[in-house]
Write a protein that holds these residues in place. Structure first.
Motif, PDB file in Angstrom:
ATOM      1  N   ARG A  86      48.321  50.975  44.654  1.00  0.00           N
ATOM      2  CA  ARG A  86      47.186  51.508  45.405  1.00  0.00           C
ATOM      3  C   ARG A  86      47.180  53.027  45.450  1.00  0.00           C
ATOM      4  O   ARG A  86      46.301  53.627  46.012  1.00  0.00           O
ATOM      5  CB  ARG A  86      47.193  50.944  46.821  1.00  0.00           C
ATOM      6  CG  ARG A  86      46.847  49.488  46.816  1.00  0.00           C
ATOM      7  CD  ARG A  86      46.638  48.981  48.217  1.00  0.00           C
ATOM      8  NE  ARG A  86      46.179  47.622  48.187  1.00  0.00           N
ATOM      9  CZ  ARG A  86      46.952  46.554  48.083  1.00  0.00           C
ATOM     10  NH1 ARG A  86      48.248  46.697  48.001  1.00  0.00           N
ATOM     11  NH2 ARG A  86      46.450  45.351  48.061  1.00  0.00           N
ATOM     12  N   SER A 133      40.533  49.621  46.080  1.00  0.00           N
ATOM     13  CA  SER A 133      40.589  50.362  44.816  1.00  0.00           C
ATOM     14  C   SER A 133      42.041  50.491  44.378  1.00  0.00           C
ATOM     15  O   SER A 133      42.878  50.983  45.130  1.00  0.00           O
ATOM     16  CB  SER A 133      39.955  51.747  44.978  1.00  0.00           C
ATOM     17  OG  SER A 133      38.574  51.629  45.211  1.00  0.00           O
ATOM     18  N   GLU A 179      41.797  48.972  36.383  1.00  0.00           N
ATOM     19  CA  GLU A 179      41.603  49.755  37.597  1.00  0.00           C
ATOM     20  C   GLU A 179      40.313  49.294  38.263  1.00  0.00           C
ATOM     21  O   GLU A 179      39.321  49.002  37.593  1.00  0.00           O
ATOM     22  CB  GLU A 179      41.505  51.231  37.211  1.00  0.00           C
ATOM     23  CG  GLU A 179      41.331  52.173  38.364  1.00  0.00           C
ATOM     24  CD  GLU A 179      41.336  53.616  37.897  1.00  0.00           C
ATOM     25  OE1 GLU A 179      42.434  54.195  37.829  1.00  0.00           O
ATOM     26  OE2 GLU A 179      40.259  54.133  37.584  1.00  0.00           O
ATOM     27  N   SER A 180      40.337  49.209  39.584  1.00  0.00           N
ATOM     28  CA  SER A 180      39.125  48.904  40.335  1.00  0.00           C
ATOM     29  C   SER A 180      38.730  50.132  41.134  1.00  0.00           C
ATOM     30  O   SER A 180      39.575  50.925  41.546  1.00  0.00           O
ATOM     31  CB  SER A 180      39.357  47.713  41.274  1.00  0.00           C
ATOM     32  OG  SER A 180      40.365  48.003  42.225  1.00  0.00           O
ATOM     33  N   SER A 181      37.418  50.297  41.332  1.00  0.00           N
ATOM     34  CA  SER A 181      36.943  51.464  42.077  1.00  0.00           C
ATOM     35  C   SER A 181      35.578  51.168  42.689  1.00  0.00           C
ATOM     36  O   SER A 181      34.945  50.171  42.370  1.00  0.00           O
ATOM     37  CB  SER A 181      36.851  52.685  41.156  1.00  0.00           C
ATOM     38  OG  SER A 181      35.928  52.431  40.115  1.00  0.00           O
ATOM     39  N   LEU A 240      34.796  50.548  45.897  1.00  0.00           N
ATOM     40  CA  LEU A 240      34.807  49.410  46.825  1.00  0.00           C
ATOM     41  C   LEU A 240      34.522  49.825  48.266  1.00  0.00           C
ATOM     42  O   LEU A 240      34.811  49.073  49.189  1.00  0.00           O
ATOM     43  CB  LEU A 240      36.165  48.708  46.740  1.00  0.00           C
ATOM     44  CG  LEU A 240      36.502  48.157  45.362  1.00  0.00           C
ATOM     45  CD1 LEU A 240      37.960  47.729  45.308  1.00  0.00           C
ATOM     46  CD2 LEU A 240      35.597  47.011  45.004  1.00  0.00           C
ATOM     47  N   GLY A 272      31.269  47.783  43.658  1.00  0.00           N
ATOM     48  CA  GLY A 272      32.458  48.206  42.944  1.00  0.00           C
ATOM     49  C   GLY A 272      32.502  47.663  41.533  1.00  0.00           C
ATOM     50  O   GLY A 272      31.677  46.854  41.113  1.00  0.00           O
TER      51      GLY A 272
END
Length: 149
Positions: free
Chosen positions: A6, A91, A115-117, A119, A125
């Protein structure tokens, strides 16, 4: 291997610092091929490249998460689902490795980094990542490696 982080998202601000030289790219291509993917968290759909979709046994490049992981080794499937669930709520950067069970019965190793972003708002997202497929397959009964062309 199933990991999520994170902190330290996009630590490499200079894209050139990540670029491999021509010889590095050739070396990478000798051992594996890679293809990007993207996930839209507002509709739950993932878009894979043509080769990655075919390796996952999909007939079209767009799919839901359950269709994506259906071909993964059954021992890993729930771990991967939990990893994506975590990444969809915070994220994060994440990675995993598993094997895809092919129609031939052989196992194709696959590595994923993503990668997540975006949110900050609920049901928004995206995810972005890349699959790496080593250029060999594993036989299910013996522990013999065969070269994948």
């Amino acid at each position: 291997m199933f990991r999520i982080a994170r902190t330290g998202l996009s630590q490499f601000s200079d894209a050139d610092s990540l670029a491999l030289g021509e010889s590095g790219q050739k070396l990478l291509n000798q051992f594996c091929f890679s293809e990007g993917w993207a996930g839209n968290l507002s509709n739950g759909l993932f878009r894979l490249g043509e080769s990655a979709a075919a390796m996952h046994g999909l007939h079209q490049p767009e799919c839901g998460l359950l269709n994506l992981v259906r071909c993964y080794d059954s021992a890993d499937r729930n771990h991967v689902l939990r990893l994506f669930e975590q990444a969809a709520t915070t994220s994060s950067s994440f990675c995993f490795s598993t094997t895809i069970i092919l129609a031939s019965g052989q196992k194709q190793p696959v590595f994923c980094v993503g990668e997540s972003s975006g949110l900050e708002q609920r049901y928004c997202g995206s995810m972005l990542g890349v699959f790496f497929f080593p250029r060999f397959q594993l036989e299910t009964k013996g522990r013999i490696f065969s070269h994948h062309q």
